[in-house]
Design a protein around this motif. Sequence first.
Motif, short mmCIF file in Angstrom:
data_model
loop_
_atom_site.label_atom_id
_atom_site.label_comp_id
_atom_site.label_asym_id
_atom_site.label_seq_id
_atom_site.Cartn_x
_atom_site.Cartn_y
_atom_site.Cartn_z
N HIS A 68 3.67 -1.09 -4.78
CA HIS A 68 3.09 -0.19 -3.76
C HIS A 68 3.10 1.23 -4.28
O HIS A 68 4.16 1.84 -4.45
N HIS A 70 0.25 4.95 -5.01
CA HIS A 70 -1.03 5.60 -4.67
C HIS A 70 -1.54 6.46 -5.83
O HIS A 70 -1.72 7.66 -5.69
N LYS A 284 -5.53 -3.04 3.34
CA LYS A 284 -4.33 -2.42 3.93
C LYS A 284 -4.61 -2.00 5.37
O LYS A 284 -5.65 -1.39 5.65
N ASP A 433 5.80 3.83 -3.99
CA ASP A 433 4.96 4.56 -3.04
C ASP A 433 4.64 5.97 -3.56
O ASP A 433 4.44 6.89 -2.77
ZN LIG Z 1 2.03 3.93 0.74
#
Ligand SMILES: [Zn+2]
Length: 540
Positions: A68, A70, A284, A433
């Motif tokens: 996970h 970005h 998502k 993340d």
């Molecule tokens: Zn996230």
Amino acid sequence: MTYADQVVLACRVHPMAPDAGVAEAVAVRGDRIEAVGSRAQARAWIGPGTTVTDHGSGVITPGLVDAHSHPVLGLRMTAGADLTGVTSPDELRSALATAAAATPSGAWIQAWGLKPDAWPAPGPHRSWLDAIVGDRPALVRFFDGHAVVASTRALELAGTAGLADVLGPGLVGRDAQGLTGVVREPAGLAHLDAVIAPADVADEAARLHALLAAMAATGLTTVHALDLEGDALAVLAAAEARGRLPVRLLLSPWCGPDLDVDGWRALVDLQRRSGERWAVRGVKLFLDGTIDHGTAWLSRPDRWGQSDVSLWPDRERYAAALAFFDRHGVATATHAIGDASVGCALDVIGDLRRAGSTLVHRIEHIETAPDHLLPRFAEVGAAACMQPTHCTRYVAADGSDNWSARLPEHQARQAWRTRDLRDLGAIVALGSDWPIAHYDPRQVMADAQERRPAELPDAAPVGPEQRLTARMALEGYTTHAAAADGLAAELGVLAPGARADLTVFAADPLELPPGELLTCPVLATYVGGVPTHRHADLPH
Ligand SMILES: [Zn+2]
């Protein structure tokens, strides 16, 4: 067998395959693994055309997978001044003043990575920001990516006042004086992002390449990006035109509660898009926001009377969306931080499973969950995707941080229950993340074992009973990360037929004390048999 194209040797190889012992050599044909075995066995694989690389005392694991992150959206989320090291209002004031001075007049002053505790009492408000930036548009992003503080001028340019009634007080903060400047969650943030000057695709492609190269140097070979927004497809194409991506990317576009069936169908169609090292995979959905900003969905309101609603007002619509994607073979990832969100996602995924679904659907974050929900992950086959450094880097063991202070004590104690989930047989994929926390998998794996920043031996652990073993932590970045994406035969394992993605450590990550894992050099990484990183100073 016929000779291999390539043989990679090391002191030790951890295949992470069921029943596979420790090995010393990996044979590669094309971009796939052909065999794993001992150095003695490897002699038979080496012919006149075979490339042999001996990493000496190094230790090879399957290429690490960040479940996970970005890396594409994060290019925008990290525009402007880096506030991740800011811990006090004084530091914040001076960082923002510096950013304002460095920003050309007329351009937006931007900053990111702010911890909520660093804003002065009584809490985030545009008036404090205006005092620093004056009549200029400014946007300060909180570390979790779920909220910003906008200056008065920024709100005017974005027309936020006109949207406040539509979006509601949960997304656009208000007090007796009007807008506070706090704007939350994708639906709120989108209208601000729309008025900030559009990013330059070529520039973002160059930054993406550099970021992925830096990620490869920490041992990552695949990163699952939980976003595919804005110009992302153009940025990916432009990045790949610059040269092969140093890391494989899987990307999951967002499905908001406002989409209708045509919107869902468009997301299914997007699943066909791919490049040499990237592919759209999954969808998502955000069932809630974050505890820090009062937008999580808890079974009871937090101490401020917030975090008691879902971002999906209609549960049946969320269930219908998951059923639609499941029917079309698209696995979903549901952002569920509060216990009510987690319970809802488990119920809906359980219904799909009972109706015959064989897909692995994921639940992201799971920051607080009561006992009764935990066994259900394994029962319904939902994968838990968790971020240990959100716990170790943003939550204090003494409960003095914003996250803990908002929660009733029993819920704060049910934080990031990684070990309980593992012991109950759940898939527990780990991730960073990024840019919410650092992308370095060594930091995430080390903190997951210590439940504190691994470089701070005197820091009190947060929920020490949730510590993972070294093997569980590595599985979180290999076998479990791959299983969470339904790719267990392809990624996260060194076995015949799997992709030849390798991470080579200078020492054994299963034996190193976590504090040493943090700084253990990564000698090399390979994606599809091709080196994507080689340590400059060490033999490999
Ligand atoms: Zn996230």
